[in-house]
Write a protein that holds these residues in place. Sequence first.
Motif, PDB file in Angstrom:
ATOM      1  N   GLY A   1       0.785  -1.227   0.000  1.00 31.71           N
ATOM      2  CA  GLY A   1       0.000   0.000   0.000  1.00 31.71           C
ATOM      3  C   GLY A   1       0.811   1.268   0.000  1.00 31.71           C
ATOM      4  O   GLY A   1       0.257   2.364  -0.182  1.00 31.71           O
ATOM      5  N   ALA A   2       2.144   1.175   0.181  1.00 32.77           N
ATOM      6  CA  ALA A   2       2.960   2.392   0.243  1.00 32.77           C
ATOM      7  C   ALA A   2       2.938   3.143  -1.084  1.00 32.77           C
ATOM      8  O   ALA A   2       2.767   4.368  -1.117  1.00 32.77           O
TER       9      ALA A   2
ATOM     10  N   GLU B   1       0.700   2.986  -3.390  1.00 32.97           N
ATOM     11  CA  GLU B   1      -0.649   3.509  -3.626  1.00 32.97           C
ATOM     12  C   GLU B   1      -0.888   4.783  -2.823  1.00 32.97           C
ATOM     13  O   GLU B   1      -1.518   5.738  -3.313  1.00 32.97           O
ATOM     14  N   MET B   2      -0.381   4.822  -1.582  1.00 32.11           N
ATOM     15  CA  MET B   2      -0.539   6.018  -0.759  1.00 32.11           C
ATOM     16  C   MET B   2       0.188   7.201  -1.393  1.00 32.11           C
ATOM     17  O   MET B   2      -0.329   8.322  -1.420  1.00 32.11           O
TER      18      MET B   2
ATOM     19  N   GLU C   1      -1.798   8.486  -4.310  1.00 36.38           N
ATOM     20  CA  GLU C   1      -2.947   9.271  -3.861  1.00 36.38           C
ATOM     21  C   GLU C   1      -2.529  10.696  -3.516  1.00 36.38           C
ATOM     22  O   GLU C   1      -3.253  11.658  -3.789  1.00 36.38           O
TER      23      GLU C   1
ATOM     24  N   GLU D   1       3.388   7.552   7.047  1.00 33.74           N
ATOM     25  CA  GLU D   1       2.841   8.654   6.248  1.00 33.74           C
ATOM     26  C   GLU D   1       3.959   9.496   5.640  1.00 33.74           C
ATOM     27  O   GLU D   1       3.895   9.894   4.467  1.00 33.74           O
TER      28      GLU D   1
ATOM     29  N   ALA E   1       5.430   7.861   2.637  1.00 29.28           N
ATOM     30  CA  ALA E   1       4.599   8.037   1.438  1.00 29.28           C
ATOM     31  C   ALA E   1       4.870   9.401   0.795  1.00 29.28           C
ATOM     32  O   ALA E   1       4.939   9.515  -0.440  1.00 29.28           O
TER      33      ALA E   1
END
Length: 472
Positions: A250-251, A253-254, A257, A354, A357
């Motif tokens: 998911g990194a 993808e974050m 985003e 966070e 990302a």
Amino acid sequence: MSLVLVANRAPIRPTPDGWAPSLGGLASALLPVLEDRGGAWVAMRGPDEETPLTQTYPPETAAFTVRRVPLEEPEFEAFYQGMANRVLWPLSHYLVEHVEPDRSFRDAYRAVNRRFAHAALDVARTDLAAGREQPTFWVQDYHMMLVPETIRAGLPDARIGFFWHVPWPASEVFRILPSARDLLRGMLASDLVGFHTEGYAENFRESARDLLGAKVEGETITFEGHRCRAESHPIGIDVERFEGLAMAPGAAEMAAEIREDLGGVQIVLGVDRLDYTKGLLLRMEAFERFLELYPERHGEVSLVQIATPSRTGVPAYDQLKREMDEASGRINGRYAKGAWAPVRYRYQSFDQAELAAYYQAADVAFVTPLRDGMNLVAHEFAAVSAVCAERGGRPGALVLSELTGAADYLDGAFLVNPYDADGLARTLDTALDLPETERRARLSQMREAVRDLDVHVWAQRFLESLDAEGED
């Protein structure tokens, strides 16, 4: 040999699921050492804390003890908010205009340092009374400059290390402090004092010679019959952790985003505590100058400035918060058009996942402190961006203040003077247009340095040098 660490902050924190390691590089580096060697960590308990004065950790194995020194509100204000944050911090960063040399600060600092030292001595004497070997002491940073002297008085043959995590200023700057000579005497009771760069170590040796008349030969300082070595031992990050965050599910993808939320523009990223040493206002002015010089970039580039709240209630920091709000509002008011905002100012805290990302999403990291002992944001960005590039993402570029310790080690960065708005703007333009092949080459250089300075290696190297000093 067991270890007694003395530091302002405790290495563990309460969570809803029980006790966990504190966030930050120091706890990450030193908890494994303590678990392996055994011993104790002596730390402060602030006036609003309800943590136990003594506890073992980890709970299931009790590898070491946390010993807390409780501070009441008045002494906390004078020792921590006063002497540490309003005297030693600005002076170490050459920002003399922020120094407030109040006598009550000095008195509280001396008293609190004495309490920390006696807590450390109590731990050592308990070990000795139980027939165990005398532990090694390792004192951390500018909050504890007088601790080694008191430990030495209590245990003359103790092995004492000290690490200074911020810049050590030139002797003509350090001598501004009314208590400069007393503070130096306190530190010179150590056997080994570590700094991030050879330049800081040399400044310390010169201060000892110029202010106390100490004898300096190479890295060795001899004062009142005691020998102390001042060496460079540069610190880094927990490389495995940050590379793991970059590869976590998911990194990517974050990061995508974040880019999408910003409208697909190129991202210039700043990540700092809200602190006047970080050059935040000058960075904002430099980005404004960049927009003036390169109007063709309007709508294509945004500065994302993350500013973590810090030392709220201290007047200089509250003033900086107001000025940052005004600067971001002024720049956006002058240049924003449609959905594009040139500055995205985030006054909030982000966790490490966070931040990773944001590092992965950024085209350029804009790291421009006025002074910095090392600056680990630069290391974090290089580690994450290198992994991103390795996995097929676009590599980032690093624009770095030449007045940071990191500038001595990260050869792939663009080095800049944080006071030169035009130079910052031009370098930012170059970094944004840097060909991918050169980005990758520069990141490869930085990644090698970041891995070599891994925080766990730092701790091992320092303690090996301290152990060797004790054997001479």
